[in-house]
Motif scaffolding. Sequence first.
Motif, PDB file in Angstrom:
ATOM      1  N   ASP A  13      68.717 105.657 -22.416  1.00 16.60           N
ATOM      2  CA  ASP A  13      67.383 105.047 -22.396  1.00 16.60           C
ATOM      3  C   ASP A  13      66.522 105.441 -23.586  1.00 16.60           C
ATOM      4  N   GLY A  40      71.065  99.688 -19.068  1.00 12.11           N
ATOM      5  CA  GLY A  40      69.946  98.750 -18.974  1.00 12.11           C
ATOM      6  C   GLY A  40      69.230  98.794 -20.306  1.00 12.11           C
ATOM      7  N   HIS A  41      69.420  97.775 -21.131  1.00 12.50           N
ATOM      8  CA  HIS A  41      68.845  97.744 -22.489  1.00 12.50           C
ATOM      9  C   HIS A  41      67.739  96.692 -22.522  1.00 12.50           C
ATOM     10  N   ALA A 297      65.630 101.267 -16.133  1.00  7.02           N
ATOM     11  CA  ALA A 297      65.740  99.820 -16.350  1.00  7.02           C
ATOM     12  C   ALA A 297      66.806  99.204 -15.436  1.00  7.02           C
ATOM     13  N   ARG A 303      62.275 108.465 -14.187  1.00  6.36           N
ATOM     14  CA  ARG A 303      63.071 109.306 -15.092  1.00  6.36           C
ATOM     15  C   ARG A 303      62.437 110.692 -15.168  1.00  6.36           C
TER      16      ARG A 303
HETATM   17 MG    MG Z   1      68.497 101.984 -20.454  1.00  6.45          MG
END
Ligand code: MG
Length: 421
Positions: A13, A40-41, A297, A303
């Motif tokens: 991330d 997850g971009h 994401a 986080r």
């Molecule tokens: Mg990510």
Amino acid sequence: MTVDVLLGLQWGDEGKGKIVDYLAPNYDVIARFQGGPNAGHTLYYEGQKLVLHHIPSGILYDNIVNLLGNGMVIDPAGLQAEIEKVAALAIPILERMFIAQKAHLILPTHKILDGAYEAAKGKNKIGSTLRGIGPTYSDKTARNGLRIGDILMDDFQVRYEAAKTKHLRILEQYDYEFDLAPLETAFFEGIECLRKCQIVDGAYFLNERLTKGQKILAEGAQGTLLDINFGTYPYVTSSSTTTSGVCNGLGIAPQRIGEVIGISKAYCTRVGGGPFPTELHDEVGERIRQLGGEFGATTGRPRRCGWIDLPALRYAIMINGVTQLVLTKVDILSSFETIQAGIAYEIDGKASPNMPYDLDRQLPSVLYKEMEGWQSDLSSCRALTDTPQALQNYIEFLERELQVKITLLSIGPNREELIIG
Ligand code: MG
Ligand code: GDP
Ligand code: IMO
């Protein structure tokens, strides 16, 4: 021609998606080399947020092809949903996207096994994204996996049933409830969708393009500290997230590797379990989480947040052969009066620059350097020389400590929100 690599230096991330999207016009091909929908971009397209899980982050450009490489694991149902999401933006996804036939399939029972294994670990759970990543890579190395190319073979259904039966036998040993039927329905719909995709031999696909002089960017997922070999084992993912993973994940020879662009946040985050030496359990950590929008994401989990960890970054730079560094989310620290950087671990009463083997058993205390914050808005800055002296000092300090040039500073989620270092 060489293959440039872009990858995360922390626990994922770091903002890889945004930076790939920015750099993509310099390349002909963007290729994911490992991982799967655990990634997850996040990109922004015409003001709209788009989170990609399998699809490489070059997908927004019409003259770039995107490859889901051999080293990936692919969830047909998840990929179908993602294809539909991208297609809804009027992007001709099926023309721009190619899938390597040697990438492995995540079966419905792999996802269930992921849940069962995690539940059985109790308080020692990894904090997996439960996308079936670990069980799929386990079947790959145990030589039991099914691959994308297999969906075009006559015996696919038979092989699927055999794998499923084996998994269900394993699941009998776990006290774990599941409902396979809806997952299976979505899986087979996904398989139909995959059959309409461009399935290629990934290694020839890339090497032939290299021979023709095309430029390739390999896009990492997760981060170096989640690497199966060199991360904070066992709190890692199940693939090679480092530069060497590009060679075995794409079929690229080592001498073809060119620039290695390492991405780090200006601070540090981790989602899931495992050691995190510079983690902040106080209001400073909470402030970073809120300002940085630090929520996963892929899973939406908060986080964990902390200061930048230089021993961990030096290690990641060494393992990957990083040639240039990109520092992201610099804007998130803009309101802080002071900023800290972890500069060494304290092990047996001595300062150590190295990451210890037993990090997961004994969390070392960290020695910090405190620096003055820049306390000003960076949104109009486009060159480092435009920025406050305190930020320039921070960058000089990091470059000196890490012995790598910082070529880009990211100051917002959008493509153009960047400062050239
Ligand atoms: Mg990510
Ligand atoms: P990835 O997995 O490495 O691609 O990163 P993620 O997309 O999971 O998480 C990065 C998050 O930070 C996303 O929400 C991005 O939109 C956002 N982001 C990326 N770079 C910056 C930045 O420089 N500043 C701010 N404020 N947000 C950023
Ligand atoms: P991107 O590409 C952050 C973490 C999970 C868990 C561990 C193992 O967006 O940076 P897995 O599902 O792989 O078995 O989970 O790895 N993890 C990530 N953390 N970013 C990611 O991807 C991650 N992919 C997996 O939270 O701790």
